[in-house]
Each structure stands twice: as C-alpha cells, then as structure tokens.
Design a protein around this motif. Structure first.
Motif, PDB file in Angstrom:
ATOM      1  N   TYR A 184       9.785  10.192 -16.867  1.00 21.24           N
ATOM      2  CA  TYR A 184      10.146   9.001 -17.643  1.00 21.24           C
ATOM      3  C   TYR A 184       8.980   8.009 -17.674  1.00 21.24           C
ATOM      4  N   TYR A 200       7.961   7.674 -21.411  1.00 23.17           N
ATOM      5  CA  TYR A 200       8.744   6.665 -22.126  1.00 23.17           C
ATOM      6  C   TYR A 200       7.914   5.486 -22.651  1.00 23.17           C
ATOM      7  N   VAL A 214       7.904   4.282 -26.574  1.00 23.49           N
ATOM      8  CA  VAL A 214       8.330   2.933 -26.980  1.00 23.49           C
ATOM      9  C   VAL A 214       7.215   2.235 -27.751  1.00 23.49           C
ATOM     10  N   ARG A 215       6.005   2.337 -27.247  1.00 24.20           N
ATOM     11  CA  ARG A 215       4.883   1.659 -27.924  1.00 24.20           C
ATOM     12  C   ARG A 215       4.691   2.192 -29.329  1.00 24.20           C
ATOM     13  N   ARG A 261       7.549   1.018 -31.500  1.00 21.10           N
ATOM     14  CA  ARG A 261       7.478  -0.414 -31.792  1.00 21.10           C
ATOM     15  C   ARG A 261       6.511  -0.704 -32.945  1.00 21.10           C
ATOM     16  N   ARG A 284       0.713  -2.702 -24.557  1.00 26.37           N
ATOM     17  CA  ARG A 284       1.825  -2.767 -23.615  1.00 26.37           C
ATOM     18  C   ARG A 284       2.483  -4.132 -23.688  1.00 26.37           C
ATOM     19  N   HIS A 285       3.761  -4.129 -23.546  1.00 19.52           N
ATOM     20  CA  HIS A 285       4.479  -5.400 -23.512  1.00 19.52           C
ATOM     21  C   HIS A 285       5.027  -5.646 -22.112  1.00 19.52           C
ATOM     22  N   ASP A 322       7.446  -4.396 -20.676  1.00 18.79           N
ATOM     23  CA  ASP A 322       8.891  -4.223 -20.493  1.00 18.79           C
ATOM     24  C   ASP A 322       9.345  -2.814 -20.863  1.00 18.79           C
ATOM     25  N   GLU A 323       8.400  -1.913 -20.959  1.00 20.62           N
ATOM     26  CA  GLU A 323       8.777  -0.555 -21.384  1.00 20.62           C
ATOM     27  C   GLU A 323       9.685   0.138 -20.384  1.00 20.62           C
ATOM     28  N   LEU A 324       9.556  -0.251 -19.126  1.00 17.58           N
ATOM     29  CA  LEU A 324      10.353   0.426 -18.095  1.00 17.58           C
ATOM     30  C   LEU A 324      11.554  -0.414 -17.665  1.00 17.58           C
ATOM     31  N   HIS A 368      14.544  -0.479 -18.653  1.00 21.56           N
ATOM     32  CA  HIS A 368      15.830   0.240 -18.564  1.00 21.56           C
ATOM     33  C   HIS A 368      15.692   1.553 -17.808  1.00 21.56           C
TER      34      HIS A 368
END
Lengths: 200, 258
Positions: A40, A44, A48-49, A52, B52-53, B55-57, B59
């Motif tokens: 993960y 992950y 996500v990046r 986004r 990167r923000h 907050d990707e992890l 959850h």
C-alpha cells in the motif's frame, strides 16, 4: 531504478529485490497486514498523485477503488514489482475510463480538467516559472501545455515510475507511439520554457 | 506559437536520444547535468515526481483492513468460482456454436431442395450435392423456362377452355401444375348443375322459368307485375320467349335452385 522520487519510494527498498518482493507478495496474498501495508505504501501514493492530476474531483474515490481491486486481484497476479505497479495503474486507468463513461452517459456538462487543478497558475506561466518551480506549477505546466496524450504519457512515466512497455499497455498504444509522444512532449516543454525565459 | 526553426541555433541542434529521454523521465538527470535547453525540463519533471500533498496515506488503516478482509475471505472462493464459470461459459459457447452450424446446414439444405435459394447459393449447393449423388435443382432449372415460351403456347395451342388453361399452367410450372386434372370442368359442372335445377334447358322464357322453378309460386308475382305495369311486363316475357337466354354455364358452374 531511480529511488529518489518521494519518501514513499523508501517502501520499495524493503521489497526491492525480487525474492523479497515475492515474499511480501506471498504474505499479502495470505492476508498478512504488514505485507499489504508494504504494498500500500509503495503503490497508493503514486496512484493518488496521478489521479489527482487527471481527475482531481474523484481522485480519492478512484484510488480507493483501485486499491481494493488490486487487493482482490493479488491472487491472480504473477510478476515482479514493476509488473505490480503496472497492474495497479492499469486498474486505475480502467476505473478512470469507467467514471468518464458513466459521466458521459449522465450527460453532465464536460469540465476542463486542466482548470480543476487546485492553485493552478494557468495563463501566467512565465511569472510562476520565475518565482517558483513548485509541484503544482510543474503539473499545471504539463497538463496545460501538452496534449492530453502527451501529458498522460509523461505523468504515467514520471509519477507512476512505469517503463515504456507498461505505459503502452495501460493506454492501449504501441511502445513506439509512446516513445514518440514523450519525445515530443519534452521538446515542447523545452521550447515553452526557453521561450518564457527560464532556460539558463 | 514560435516555430522550432525560429529558435536559436543551440536549441535546434538539440536532439534527445531515447536513453536521455528515459533518464530525464526517471529523474536520473540533475538539472545542471541536463542537455542544453533541458535543465528546466529536468527540474519540472523532478517537481512532478515529488508531487505530494502529505495526505496520501491518511486512510491507510481502513484501506489495509478492508484489503485484508477481501484477500482472506473473498479471493480464493471467487477465483475458483470464476474459473468454473469461465469453463462453463466456454462449454456453453461451443454448444451454441455447434447448434448454429447444424441449424444453418439443415436450413440451407432444405431451402436448396426447394429450389428457392438465390441463384449463386442454389448452384453451389446443387454442385455439392451432385457429387454425392443427390439431385438438387440448380438455379437454371427454374420450371418456367421463359415467359416467351409460355406466351407462345398460350397463343398457338389448339386447346380451348380448361384444357388450354391446363396446358399453359403445366408449361409454366414445368409439369408440376395439376390444373384441370381434378374435378369436372366448368361446362360439365354447369351442365350437371343445370340438370339438377327444375327448369328445362334451353330455357324457354323468363316467366315460364320462374314459374317452373318456383313450382307455380311465381304466378302471383307475374300477375301483380302484369297488373302494375299495365300489361307491359308480359312484353318482357314474350321477348324472353322469343329469344331464350343462354345460361352462362362457364360463369356459374353450379346452379342452385332456391
């Protein structure tokens, strides 16, 4: 393989060698929490990046669905860590296409994705380039100055850390086409940055 | 937009080989080490890779928990089920495909035997069946060889009436027509019908015919008509008696008494 992009890549060091990766993969298939967490953390954030950038409003939901699909498909997966990354982005891409298909069926008004990037300095590239080369600006530059295909290829290669063959499979094109696309993309970026006066 | 040829010589000479492109995209080229004109490109690509923000992890816990559930209880069962389902699906497809092929063969053979396929298909089927000793009409075996031939028979034959019709029909259908072979001809039938009617043939007069046919019941009508017409109605009867009508036996094959 380059390991300096992002802290999340540190996770890959734990599964860098193939025997280690296969051990983690085997444990993950058995439902071991620590192994799933390794995968993960490695996969992950990239997903996500990427999402986004290409689908900002639905990125979190798409990424969650992608992760769950990936977990469900671990039993069937055979391959190395690069293959698993390609597998994950293939699922993400399919989820993305499903979403866009559903959206088109609902006949909602199409929105310009490039305008949805938060804080995107669209239209003022020169000023932003001179003041900052931040992440958002860089993404905006790519998504607003390249064609959709060029941007997709560059983002998959850079954010997804995928090779040409993997990108070609994900977007359904031949490897040669992918090479042409990112070659043109880089030349175009170079031209724009040179014209805007940021080239040294 | 500025054309590539309008850029300085330094930019125009710049060519990227595939290896350099791969290294740029992989972030292996530092901006200072990048080829001329690409230092900022290298910087942009590094910035994108670091997108990167933080907050990707966020959850991670819930995602891992759900994944554990999925892996532990869902995957093996669903996988074997999927395999079984795929296998059954293949068998089902084969069965359906086989039925379609058999149906097409039987159907086309029947149509060929009836001689109603399009000419090309009819010829092809006919050739195939000829080789195994089965005669199927070819497209040129149409019963009516030509309209001219049928027309010629119609205009030159010596036959008349039913016999003429039967001859033409037989020629047009290649001998398959049975016209005129069953039942009595119209004249014959009319004669029989006429015999059955209680009136003489040839008929001698309208009033007399009506009288005879009605068993005398038409007297009142005749009388009434005669009275009402001041004797004119008898003229018609008289005329009828002079020129008795010829029964149209062809048009009325069977006479029915009221």
């Amino acid at each position: 393989m380059c390991r300096r992009f992002g802290d999340s890549l540190l996770a890959w060091r734990a599964v860098a060698s193939d025997p280690d990766f296969q051990a983690v993969l085997g444990a993950a298939r058995g439902g071991e929490g620590w192994a799933l967490a390794e995968l993960y953390r490695a996969l992950y954030p990239r997903i996500v990046r990427y999402l986004r950038v290409v689908e900002p409003t639905e990125a979190e939901d798409l990424a969650s669905d992608t992760w769950l699909d990936l977990a469900h498909g671990l039993e069937r997966f055979r391959g190395d860590e690069a293959g698993l990354r390609a597998f994950a982005f293939t699922i993400a891409q399919r989820r993305l296409l499903d979403l866009r298909r559903r959206r088109s069926r609902r006949r909602t008004e199409p929105r310009e994705l490039r305008g949805l990037i938060q804080g995107a300095p669209i239209g003022d590239v020169e000023e932003e380039a001179l003041s900052s080369l931040g992440t958002d600006w860089a993404i905006t530059l790519i998504t607003s100055s390249l064609t959709a295909e060029q941007a997709d290829v560059v983002l998959l290669r850079v954010i997804g850390d995928l090779d040409v063959e993997a990108v070609a499979k994900i977007i359904g094109k031949r490897p040669g086409t992918v090479r042409v696309l990112h070659h043109r993309a880089l030349r175009r970026l170079a031209r724009i940055l040179h014209r805007e006066g940021v080239t040294r | 937009m500025t054309d590539w040829n309008d850029l300085p010589e330094e930019m125009r000479k710049l060519q990227l080989d595939p290896g350099t492109i791969d290294r740029l995209l992989a972030g292996e080229v530092e901006p200072d080490d990048a080829p001329p004109g690409y230092s900022e490109v290298a910087r942009v690509l590094q910035a994108v890779a670091w997108a990167r923000h933080g907050d990707e992890l966020a959850h991670e816990g819930s995602h891992i928990a759900v994944a554990m559930e999925l892996v532990k209880k869902g995957t093996p069962a669903s996988t074997s089920s999927d395999r079984r389902s795929r296998k059954m699906s293949r068998i089902h497809r084969l069965k359906v495909g086989g039925l379609v092929v058999v149906g097409a063969l039987v159907g086309s053979t029947g149509l060929a035997a009836a001689g109603v396929l399009p000419d090309a298909a009819q010829d092809a089927v006919s050739n195939v069946f000829d080789r195994v000793g089965i005669t199927i009409p070819a497209s040129g075996d149409h019963p009516a060889t030509s309209g001219d031939e049928v027309s010629g028979i119609a205009t030159t034959t010596d036959a008349t009436g039913v016999d003429k019709g039967a001859e033409i029909s037989s020629a047009a259908s290649g001998g398959m027509s049975q016209a005129g072979q069953h039942g009595a001809g119209a004249a014959e039938s009319g004669a029989e019908g006429a015999d059955a009617a209680p009136v003489p043939i040839p008929n001698e007069g309208g009033t007399g015919t009506a009288d005879t046919a009605s068993g005398g019941a038409s007297d009142a009508g005749t009388t009434t008509a005669d009275t009402e017409s001041d004797g004119h109605s008898s003229e018609g009867s008289g005329n009828a008696s002079v020129e008795p009508p010829v029964p149209d036996v062809a048009a009325v094959p069977t006479a029915h008494a009221p």
